[in-house]
Each structure stands twice: as structure tokens, then as C-alpha cells.
Motif scaffolding. Structure first.
Motif, PDB file in Angstrom:
ATOM      1  N   ALA A 159       0.907  -1.224  -0.149  1.00  0.00           N
ATOM      2  CA  ALA A 159       0.040   0.066   0.065  1.00  0.00           C
ATOM      3  C   ALA A 159       0.831   1.310   0.019  1.00  0.00           C
ATOM      4  CB  ALA A 159      -0.992  -0.012   1.148  1.00  0.00           C
ATOM      5  N   ASP A 160       2.147   1.289   0.688  1.00  0.00           N
ATOM      6  CA  ASP A 160       2.991   2.431   0.810  1.00  0.00           C
ATOM      7  C   ASP A 160       3.611   2.584  -0.448  1.00  0.00           C
ATOM      8  OD1 ASP A 160       2.582   3.175   3.393  1.00  0.00           O
ATOM      9  OD2 ASP A 160       4.230   2.619   4.178  1.00  0.00           O
ATOM     10  N   ALA A 161       4.022   1.514  -1.133  1.00  0.00           N
ATOM     11  CA  ALA A 161       4.433   1.836  -2.514  1.00  0.00           C
ATOM     12  C   ALA A 161       3.573   2.241  -3.546  1.00  0.00           C
ATOM     13  CB  ALA A 161       5.162   0.584  -2.970  1.00  0.00           C
ATOM     14  N   ALA A 162       2.284   1.950  -3.399  1.00  0.00           N
ATOM     15  CA  ALA A 162       1.244   2.456  -4.423  1.00  0.00           C
ATOM     16  C   ALA A 162       1.106   3.917  -4.188  1.00  0.00           C
ATOM     17  CB  ALA A 162       0.011   1.705  -4.026  1.00  0.00           C
ATOM     18  N   VAL A 163       1.170   4.186  -2.923  1.00  0.00           N
ATOM     19  CA  VAL A 163       0.974   5.759  -2.506  1.00  0.00           C
ATOM     20  C   VAL A 163       2.066   6.464  -3.286  1.00  0.00           C
ATOM     21  CG1 VAL A 163       0.899   7.439  -0.908  1.00  0.00           C
ATOM     22  CG2 VAL A 163      -0.640   5.419  -0.706  1.00  0.00           C
ATOM     23  N   HIS A 164       3.527   6.024  -3.049  1.00  0.00           N
ATOM     24  CA  HIS A 164       4.323   6.667  -3.558  1.00  0.00           C
ATOM     25  C   HIS A 164       4.593   6.823  -5.211  1.00  0.00           C
ATOM     26  CE1 HIS A 164       7.186   7.518  -0.056  1.00  0.00           C
ATOM     27  NE2 HIS A 164       6.700   6.196   0.446  1.00  0.00           N
ATOM     28  N   GLN A 165       4.035   5.702  -5.837  1.00  0.00           N
ATOM     29  CA  GLN A 165       3.872   5.880  -7.362  1.00  0.00           C
ATOM     30  C   GLN A 165       2.878   6.794  -7.587  1.00  0.00           C
ATOM     31  OE1 GLN A 165       3.010   1.962  -9.002  1.00  0.00           O
ATOM     32  NE2 GLN A 165       2.242   2.827 -10.852  1.00  0.00           N
ATOM     33  N   GLU A 177      -7.253  12.282   2.023  1.00  0.00           N
ATOM     34  CA  GLU A 177      -7.735  10.932   1.885  1.00  0.00           C
ATOM     35  C   GLU A 177      -8.813  10.392   0.922  1.00  0.00           C
ATOM     36  OE1 GLU A 177      -8.747   9.883   5.867  1.00  0.00           O
ATOM     37  OE2 GLU A 177      -6.652   9.305   6.645  1.00  0.00           O
ATOM     38  N   ALA A 178      -9.750  11.220   0.491  1.00  0.00           N
ATOM     39  CA  ALA A 178     -10.706  11.056  -0.506  1.00  0.00           C
ATOM     40  C   ALA A 178      -9.845  11.141  -1.959  1.00  0.00           C
ATOM     41  CB  ALA A 178     -11.688  12.104  -0.351  1.00  0.00           C
ATOM     42  N   ILE A 179      -8.844  11.687  -2.077  1.00  0.00           N
ATOM     43  CA  ILE A 179      -8.222  11.624  -3.149  1.00  0.00           C
ATOM     44  C   ILE A 179      -7.299  10.409  -3.307  1.00  0.00           C
ATOM     45  CG2 ILE A 179      -6.388  12.561  -4.505  1.00  0.00           C
ATOM     46  CD1 ILE A 179      -7.016  15.483  -3.442  1.00  0.00           C
ATOM     47  N   VAL A 180      -6.642   9.934  -2.275  1.00  0.00           N
ATOM     48  CA  VAL A 180      -5.642   9.107  -2.193  1.00  0.00           C
ATOM     49  C   VAL A 180      -6.446   7.520  -2.171  1.00  0.00           C
ATOM     50  CG1 VAL A 180      -3.523   8.027  -1.116  1.00  0.00           C
ATOM     51  CG2 VAL A 180      -3.802  10.396  -1.447  1.00  0.00           C
ATOM     52  N   HIS A 181      -7.247   7.429  -1.191  1.00  0.00           N
ATOM     53  CA  HIS A 181      -7.776   6.098  -0.931  1.00  0.00           C
ATOM     54  C   HIS A 181      -8.493   5.488  -2.190  1.00  0.00           C
ATOM     55  CE1 HIS A 181      -7.548   6.525   3.556  1.00  0.00           C
ATOM     56  NE2 HIS A 181      -6.513   6.576   3.129  1.00  0.00           N
ATOM     57  N   PRO A 182      -9.221   6.210  -2.810  1.00  0.00           N
ATOM     58  CA  PRO A 182      -9.837   5.525  -3.966  1.00  0.00           C
ATOM     59  C   PRO A 182      -8.865   4.928  -5.169  1.00  0.00           C
ATOM     60  CG  PRO A 182     -11.242   7.451  -3.282  1.00  0.00           C
ATOM     61  CD  PRO A 182      -9.959   7.276  -2.771  1.00  0.00           C
ATOM     62  N   ALA A 183      -7.822   5.809  -5.216  1.00  0.00           N
ATOM     63  CA  ALA A 183      -7.024   5.445  -6.205  1.00  0.00           C
ATOM     64  C   ALA A 183      -6.001   4.036  -5.919  1.00  0.00           C
ATOM     65  CB  ALA A 183      -5.818   6.490  -6.326  1.00  0.00           C
ATOM     66  N   VAL A 184      -5.692   4.029  -4.619  1.00  0.00           N
ATOM     67  CA  VAL A 184      -5.097   2.996  -4.067  1.00  0.00           C
ATOM     68  C   VAL A 184      -6.089   1.726  -4.079  1.00  0.00           C
ATOM     69  CG1 VAL A 184      -4.130   2.010  -1.984  1.00  0.00           C
ATOM     70  CG2 VAL A 184      -3.464   4.454  -2.333  1.00  0.00           C
ATOM     71  N   ALA A 185      -7.195   1.727  -4.060  1.00  0.00           N
ATOM     72  CA  ALA A 185      -8.234   0.806  -3.939  1.00  0.00           C
ATOM     73  C   ALA A 185      -8.232   0.275  -5.472  1.00  0.00           C
ATOM     74  CB  ALA A 185      -9.494   1.256  -3.471  1.00  0.00           C
ATOM     75  N   ALA A 186      -8.035   1.187  -6.519  1.00  0.00           N
ATOM     76  CA  ALA A 186      -8.265   0.845  -8.030  1.00  0.00           C
ATOM     77  C   ALA A 186      -6.896  -0.058  -8.194  1.00  0.00           C
ATOM     78  CB  ALA A 186      -8.259   2.043  -8.505  1.00  0.00           C
ATOM     79  N   MET A 187      -5.677   0.411  -7.728  1.00  0.00           N
ATOM     80  CA  MET A 187      -4.769  -0.491  -7.882  1.00  0.00           C
ATOM     81  C   MET A 187      -4.724  -1.713  -7.118  1.00  0.00           C
ATOM     82  SD  MET A 187      -1.492   2.638  -7.382  1.00  0.00           S
ATOM     83  CE  MET A 187      -0.302   1.295  -8.027  1.00  0.00           C
ATOM     84  N   ARG A 188      -5.120  -1.747  -6.077  1.00  0.00           N
ATOM     85  CA  ARG A 188      -5.383  -2.998  -5.403  1.00  0.00           C
ATOM     86  C   ARG A 188      -6.173  -3.952  -6.079  1.00  0.00           C
ATOM     87  NH1 ARG A 188      -6.460  -1.304  -0.423  1.00  0.00           N
ATOM     88  NH2 ARG A 188      -8.812  -1.339  -0.984  1.00  0.00           N
ATOM     89  N   ALA A 189      -7.456  -3.550  -6.683  1.00  0.00           N
ATOM     90  CA  ALA A 189      -8.288  -4.397  -7.638  1.00  0.00           C
ATOM     91  C   ALA A 189      -7.500  -4.867  -8.653  1.00  0.00           C
ATOM     92  CB  ALA A 189      -9.606  -3.261  -7.872  1.00  0.00           C
TER      93      ALA A 189
END
Length: 206
Positions: A36-42, A87-99
């Protein structure tokens, strides 16, 4: 018959406990790991997909190298509304990468979600089990204080924001000890990966 989905193991642990090393051990064992951290950094790094949206919400906090973390941190520090906007900007984007990660690894029997603040923020929803990486407090302290720029005050501030290690271990389905020889930890990781990945269509339980 629908093929079984991967078993999802959440991996977490307090600062200095060796979570990153354990995540690498799972990768060595052939287990796909979503960091998750790496996804945020990307997402927030150079040419990151979230830079325009973050800049629009928090002007002056991004540049050619991506997000200026000190500036962004200052913009949201102590401001719950600002943090919620971020968080409203970051969390959905991380969730999409996780999907996408799950789609790419749909045939795997086991995947790991590396989630630093699992108990503090995200919770266990969507996970089949949680593994906590742990070590003795004196070893944790020595590891963290050896980091460049770290001070006792900073370390204590970070600890105060995290769920105590003893509580995490009590809530865990599995505990991975990094206070032993590295080979012993690696062996424990491989054994757990084999146990959780060896299934006949039903999800293994702790």
C-alpha cells in the motif's frame, strides 16, 4: 464451478518490527504482495497520477519530483477536514490499484496485502487473516533509533500514534517473529505461505 479466489493475508506491524523484510520473504516464497505504501509513492511520485488533483486541493505541495511531503504534511497536520480531503483523493486510487493487483493475480492461491496502518486505519474488512510482524521492544527501539534523522522524541511520537504491539499480537491470526535469526523468520514465513496456499477450494482458517 467458480474457481476459488486467492486467500488474502493482511500483513502489518509497528515501526521497526521488520515488516518490509517479511514482505520481501513472502515475495521470495513466490507470494504476490501488494504494498500500500509503494502504491501511494507511485501515485504521488514524479508524473504520479494524483499530482494534478493534489495540487488543486493543496496548492504549492507538488513539483517536478512529485508531492513535497513536508509541505503536504504541513497542509493537513492537525486539520481533520484537510486530511479527509487528501484521503478522499488517495484512498480510491489505491483501492483501484489493489483491484488491478487482484485481477492480475486471480490464479494465485495466496496473496499478501502489506498494510502498515491496518489496525490504526483500514481494519480487517476484506481480509481472510492478519499476520503481525513483531520483535522485542528493545530490539525495535534499537532498529528505529539507528535510522538517519531519528530521535527518541520522534520515535515516541510515532509509537503513541500506533496500536501497541501487544494489542496487535492479541488481535492477530498469526504472529511472525523477527526477534530471532533471519533464517528462522524466513522459514516461518515459508511455512505460513505453504500452509495458507495449500488448499482444495476452501479457505484455510487460523
Amino acid at each position: 464451478m467458480t474457481p476459488p479466489r486467492p486467500f488474502i493475508l493482511g500483513l502489518t506491524g509497528s515501526i521497526g518490527m521488520g515488516k518490509s523484510a517479511v514482505a520481501a520473504m513472502f515475495r521470495e516464497a513466490g507470494v504476490p504482495v501488494f504494498d500500500a505504501d509503494a502504491a501511494v509513492h507511485q501515485l504521488q511520485g514524479p508524473d504520479g497520477a494524483l499530482l494534478p488533483e493534489i495540487e488543486a486541493a493543496f496548492p504549492g505541495t507538488t513539483g517536478p519530483e512529485g508531492v513535497d511531503r513536508p509541505k503536504l504534511g504541513a497542509a493537513v497536520f492537525g486539520d481533520r477536514a484537510a486530511l479527509a480531503r487528501l484521503e478522499a483523493i488517495v484512498h480510491p486510487a489505491v483501492a483501484a490499484m489493489r483491484a488491478r493487483f487482484m485481477e492480475d493475480n486471480a490464479q494465485a492461491s495466496l496473496v499478501v496485502f502489506d498494510i502498515p496502518l491496518l489496525f490504526e486505519k483500514t481494519g480487517k474488512a476484506g481480509l481472510d487473516a492478519v499476520a503481525v510482524v513483531s520483535a522485542p521492544a528493545e530490539m525495535q527501539r534499537a532498529r528505529v533509533l539507528a535510522r538517519p534523522g531519528m530521535t527518541v522524541e520522534k520515535f515516541e511520537q510515532i509509537l503513541a500514534l500506533q496500536v501497541p504491539d501487544a494489542e496487535k499480537r492479541a488481535l492477530a491470526d498469526y504472529v511472525i517473529d523477527t526477534g530471532v535469526a533471519m533464517d528462522a523468520t524466513r522459514s516461518a514465513v515459508r511455512d505460513l505461505a505453504a500452509r495458507l496456499g495449500n488448499r482444495d477450494g476452501s479457505l484455510p482458517r487460523p
